[in-house]
Write an enzyme that holds these catalytic residues in place. Structure first.
Site, PDB file in Angstrom:
ATOM      1  N   TYR A   6      32.192  25.715  44.406  1.00 24.17           N
ATOM      2  CA  TYR A   6      32.319  25.590  42.952  1.00 24.17           C
ATOM      3  C   TYR A   6      31.609  24.312  42.524  1.00 24.17           C
ATOM      4  O   TYR A   6      32.161  23.224  42.585  1.00 24.17           O
ATOM      5  CB  TYR A   6      33.786  25.588  42.516  1.00 24.17           C
ATOM      6  CG  TYR A   6      34.540  26.868  42.816  1.00 24.17           C
ATOM      7  CD1 TYR A   6      33.877  28.060  43.104  1.00 24.17           C
ATOM      8  CD2 TYR A   6      35.935  26.895  42.802  1.00 24.17           C
ATOM      9  CE1 TYR A   6      34.576  29.231  43.369  1.00 24.17           C
ATOM     10  CE2 TYR A   6      36.640  28.068  43.067  1.00 24.17           C
ATOM     11  CZ  TYR A   6      35.955  29.223  43.356  1.00 24.17           C
ATOM     12  OH  TYR A   6      36.661  30.382  43.624  1.00 24.17           O
ATOM     13  N   PHE A  61      40.887  36.452  38.685  1.00 24.93           N
ATOM     14  CA  PHE A  61      40.636  37.050  37.364  1.00 24.93           C
ATOM     15  C   PHE A  61      41.945  37.615  36.802  1.00 24.93           C
ATOM     16  O   PHE A  61      41.990  38.726  36.268  1.00 24.93           O
ATOM     17  CB  PHE A  61      39.554  38.127  37.476  1.00 24.93           C
ATOM     18  CG  PHE A  61      38.704  38.260  36.232  1.00 24.93           C
ATOM     19  CD1 PHE A  61      38.629  37.240  35.307  1.00 24.93           C
ATOM     20  CD2 PHE A  61      37.974  39.414  35.981  1.00 24.93           C
ATOM     21  CE1 PHE A  61      37.856  37.354  34.172  1.00 24.93           C
ATOM     22  CE2 PHE A  61      37.192  39.552  34.844  1.00 24.93           C
ATOM     23  CZ  PHE A  61      37.135  38.523  33.940  1.00 24.93           C
ATOM     24  N   PRO A  62      43.043  36.853  36.887  1.00 27.68           N
ATOM     25  CA  PRO A  62      44.359  37.394  36.541  1.00 27.68           C
ATOM     26  C   PRO A  62      44.564  37.690  35.064  1.00 27.68           C
ATOM     27  O   PRO A  62      45.420  38.495  34.708  1.00 27.68           O
ATOM     28  CB  PRO A  62      45.317  36.270  36.975  1.00 27.68           C
ATOM     29  CG  PRO A  62      44.508  35.018  36.898  1.00 27.68           C
ATOM     30  CD  PRO A  62      43.112  35.435  37.306  1.00 27.68           C
ATOM     31  N   LEU A  63      43.752  37.046  34.201  1.00 27.50           N
ATOM     32  CA  LEU A  63      43.987  37.221  32.767  1.00 27.50           C
ATOM     33  C   LEU A  63      43.281  38.445  32.202  1.00 27.50           C
ATOM     34  O   LEU A  63      43.555  38.856  31.088  1.00 27.50           O
ATOM     35  CB  LEU A  63      43.504  35.978  32.009  1.00 27.50           C
ATOM     36  CG  LEU A  63      44.317  34.717  32.256  1.00 27.50           C
ATOM     37  CD1 LEU A  63      43.556  33.499  31.752  1.00 27.50           C
ATOM     38  CD2 LEU A  63      45.661  34.820  31.561  1.00 27.50           C
TER      39      LEU A  63
HETATM   40  N1  LIG Z   1      38.046  34.525  45.770  1.00 26.60           N
HETATM   41  C1  LIG Z   1      37.093  34.786  44.906  1.00 26.60           C
HETATM   42  O1  LIG Z   1      36.100  35.404  45.248  1.00 26.60           O
HETATM   43  C2  LIG Z   1      37.237  34.306  43.500  1.00 26.60           C
HETATM   44  C3  LIG Z   1      36.354  34.765  42.508  1.00 26.60           C
HETATM   45  C4  LIG Z   1      36.539  34.307  41.215  1.00 26.60           C
HETATM   46  C5  LIG Z   1      37.573  33.424  40.930  1.00 26.60           C
HETATM   47  N2  LIG Z   1      38.401  32.994  41.913  1.00 26.60           N
HETATM   48  C6  LIG Z   1      39.515  32.069  41.647  1.00 26.60           C
HETATM   49  O2  LIG Z   1      40.347  32.616  40.655  1.00 26.60           O
HETATM   50  C7  LIG Z   1      40.521  31.710  39.587  1.00 26.60           C
HETATM   51  C8  LIG Z   1      40.738  32.462  38.306  1.00 26.60           C
HETATM   52  O3  LIG Z   1      39.697  33.373  38.058  1.00 26.60           O
HETATM   53  P1  LIG Z   1      38.763  33.326  36.779  1.00 26.60           P
HETATM   54  O4  LIG Z   1      38.592  31.886  36.390  1.00 26.60           O
HETATM   55  O5  LIG Z   1      37.570  34.113  37.048  1.00 26.60           O
HETATM   56  O6  LIG Z   1      39.531  34.144  35.693  1.00 26.60           O
HETATM   57  P2  LIG Z   1      40.735  33.915  34.737  1.00 26.60           P
HETATM   58  O7  LIG Z   1      41.518  32.772  35.190  1.00 26.60           O
HETATM   59  O8  LIG Z   1      41.378  35.226  34.603  1.00 26.60           O
HETATM   60  O9  LIG Z   1      40.003  33.611  33.360  1.00 26.60           O
HETATM   61  C9  LIG Z   1      39.442  32.430  33.030  1.00 26.60           C
HETATM   62  C10 LIG Z   1      38.834  32.555  31.617  1.00 26.60           C
HETATM   63  O10 LIG Z   1      39.869  32.798  30.697  1.00 26.60           O
HETATM   64  C11 LIG Z   1      39.886  31.761  29.703  1.00 26.60           C
HETATM   65  N3  LIG Z   1      41.310  31.398  29.461  1.00 26.60           N
HETATM   66  C12 LIG Z   1      42.178  30.832  30.332  1.00 26.60           C
HETATM   67  N4  LIG Z   1      43.387  30.665  29.761  1.00 26.60           N
HETATM   68  C13 LIG Z   1      43.266  31.143  28.495  1.00 26.60           C
HETATM   69  C14 LIG Z   1      44.169  31.241  27.395  1.00 26.60           C
HETATM   70  N5  LIG Z   1      45.446  30.824  27.504  1.00 26.60           N
HETATM   71  N6  LIG Z   1      43.724  31.775  26.241  1.00 26.60           N
HETATM   72  C15 LIG Z   1      42.426  32.198  26.104  1.00 26.60           C
HETATM   73  N7  LIG Z   1      41.530  32.136  27.139  1.00 26.60           N
HETATM   74  C16 LIG Z   1      41.950  31.608  28.296  1.00 26.60           C
HETATM   75  C17 LIG Z   1      39.099  30.617  30.268  1.00 26.60           C
HETATM   76  O11 LIG Z   1      38.421  29.908  29.251  1.00 26.60           O
HETATM   77  P3  LIG Z   1      38.888  28.439  28.775  1.00 26.60           P
HETATM   78  O12 LIG Z   1      38.355  27.467  29.779  1.00 26.60           O
HETATM   79  O13 LIG Z   1      38.280  28.329  27.428  1.00 26.60           O
HETATM   80  O14 LIG Z   1      40.379  28.432  28.730  1.00 26.60           O
HETATM   81  C18 LIG Z   1      38.121  31.341  31.167  1.00 26.60           C
HETATM   82  O15 LIG Z   1      36.991  31.739  30.431  1.00 26.60           O
HETATM   83  C19 LIG Z   1      39.262  30.845  39.654  1.00 26.60           C
HETATM   84  O16 LIG Z   1      39.427  29.608  39.017  1.00 26.60           O
HETATM   85  C20 LIG Z   1      39.065  30.712  41.138  1.00 26.60           C
HETATM   86  O17 LIG Z   1      39.909  29.693  41.645  1.00 26.60           O
HETATM   87  C21 LIG Z   1      38.249  33.437  43.183  1.00 26.60           C
END
Ligand SMILES: NC(=O)c1ccc[n+]([C@@H]2O[C@H](COP(=O)([O-])OP(=O)(O)OC[C@H]3O[C@@H](n4cnc5c(N)ncnc54)[C@H](OP(=O)(O)O)[C@@H]3O)[C@@H](O)[C@H]2O)c1
Length: 281
Positions: free
Chosen positions: A60, A205-207
């Site tokens: 990252y 990508f939980p959200l």
């Molecule tokens: N193992 C793998 O291959 C892999 C792949 C991808 C991700 N991951 C891990 O999973 C974690 C989470 O995944 P992700 O970041 O892709 O997806 P996510 O947590 O589902 O979504 C993040 C997005 O949602 C927005 N967000 C977060 N909280 C919010 C809220 N309360 N209201 C409105 N928007 C909100 C964020 O923007 P803002 O910054 O504007 O809040 C960001 O754009 C990553 O940080 C990483 O650690 C692992």
């Protein structure tokens, strides 16, 4: 294990809502963040909102996320657990190239230990099994990292049940991190397998909830009933789905961090859970 906590590897207790630190890097998960101060403020607020589990990776940035975590939170508060990963090289923004060479994995884990400033990495995950390298060689490297005390627990990411079982013959698999959310249920069998074996399941990508976020949808109606956001209900559904699930929503905003953390306190009724479950399938 209670509703609120999960013991990673059977002995490392964390609250069941963590923080994903992928998005603290710049666009394309590349380079420094656009707003460094906002990112540092968000990271510093993590313990204040009751989160004690952070997920990051060497890739990252690369190296940006681990370095910022240390800058914001070192010396780490008692009980904070940091998970990292290796197995992806980064040729450029948005580009990810698997590298499961055993020497590379071991070198990267040692480097993450330095970057984070810890003696032992609490949880280290193989970001991807590299199809170009025999998987047992990659698993043997993980065994070596555990045996030499570089890492305490180990996990996998984006794997099948067959791959988990193959890995379990070489080292104890503490966690599995696959993409999973209300609207993306491809890893259902993997989740059930993790639950049966006490393996933590970290849905990334939980959200995301796709079409379910539309006004008037069942998700929207349940969110209104709980005076919550659809994102909070998507997290509450995950927490209810299985006691081994550890969601790690990512954000670089303190307000979003606070909102996401509050989802831990939402309790869906049996009927709400079932309605959401059916709608997401
Ligand atoms: N193992 C793998 O291959 C892999 C792949 C991808 C991700 N991951 C891990 O999973 C974690 C989470 O995944 P992700 O970041 O892709 O997806 P996510 O947590 O589902 O979504 C993040 C997005 O949602 C927005 N967000 C977060 N909280 C919010 C809220 N309360 N209201 C409105 N928007 C909100 C964020 O923007 P803002 O910054 O504007 O809040 C960001 O754009 C990553 O940080 C990483 O650690 C692992």
């Amino acid at each position: 294990m209670t509703f609120d906590t999960f013991d990673i590897g059977g002995d490392m207790k964390v609250r069941r809502l963590g923080y994903g630190a992928m998005r603290v890097a710049g666009p394309g998960v590349w380079g420094p963040p656009r707003d460094r101060e906002a990112v540092l403020a968000t990271l510093r607020a993590i313990p204040e909102v009751g989160i004690d589990f952070i997920d990051t990776a060497d890739s990252y940035g690369p190296d940006v996320s681990e370095t910022l975590i240390r800058e914001a939170l070192f010396p780490y508060p008692e009980g904070l657990r940091i998970a990292t990963k290796a197995g992806f090289m980064r040729p450029g923004p948005g580009e990810w190239r698997p590298n499961g060479n055993p020497d590379y994995l071991i070198r990267q884990a040692r480097q993450s230990r330095e970057a984070l400033g810890v003696e032992t990495i609490d949880l280290w995950q193989l970001h991807r099994i590299d199809p170009a390298v025999p998987q047992d060689e990659q698993f043997a490297a993980i065994r070596q990292l555990i045996d030499s005390g570089v890492i305490r627990h180990a996990g996998l990411s984006e794997v099948s049940v067959t791959q988990i079982e193959a890995a379990r013959r070489v080292f104890p698999v503490a966690t599995v991190q696959n993409r999973y959310n209300l609207a993306d249920r491809q890893s259902e069998a993997v989740l059930d397998h993790c639950e049966a074996h006490g393996i933590g399941f970290i849905p990334w990508f939980p959200l995301a909830a796709g079409r379910l976020t539309q006004p008037g949808s069942i998700l929207d109606r349940i969110a209104t009933a709980h005076e919550a956001s659809v994102g909070q209900i998507a997290i509450a559904w995950l927490l209810r789905r299985s006691p081994v699930i550890l969601p790690i929503p990512g954000t670089s905003s303190v307000a979003h961090l606070q909102e996401n953390a509050r989802a831990r306190h939402i309790r869906l009724t049996d009927e709400e859970f079932a309605q959401l479950d059916a709608a997401g399938r």
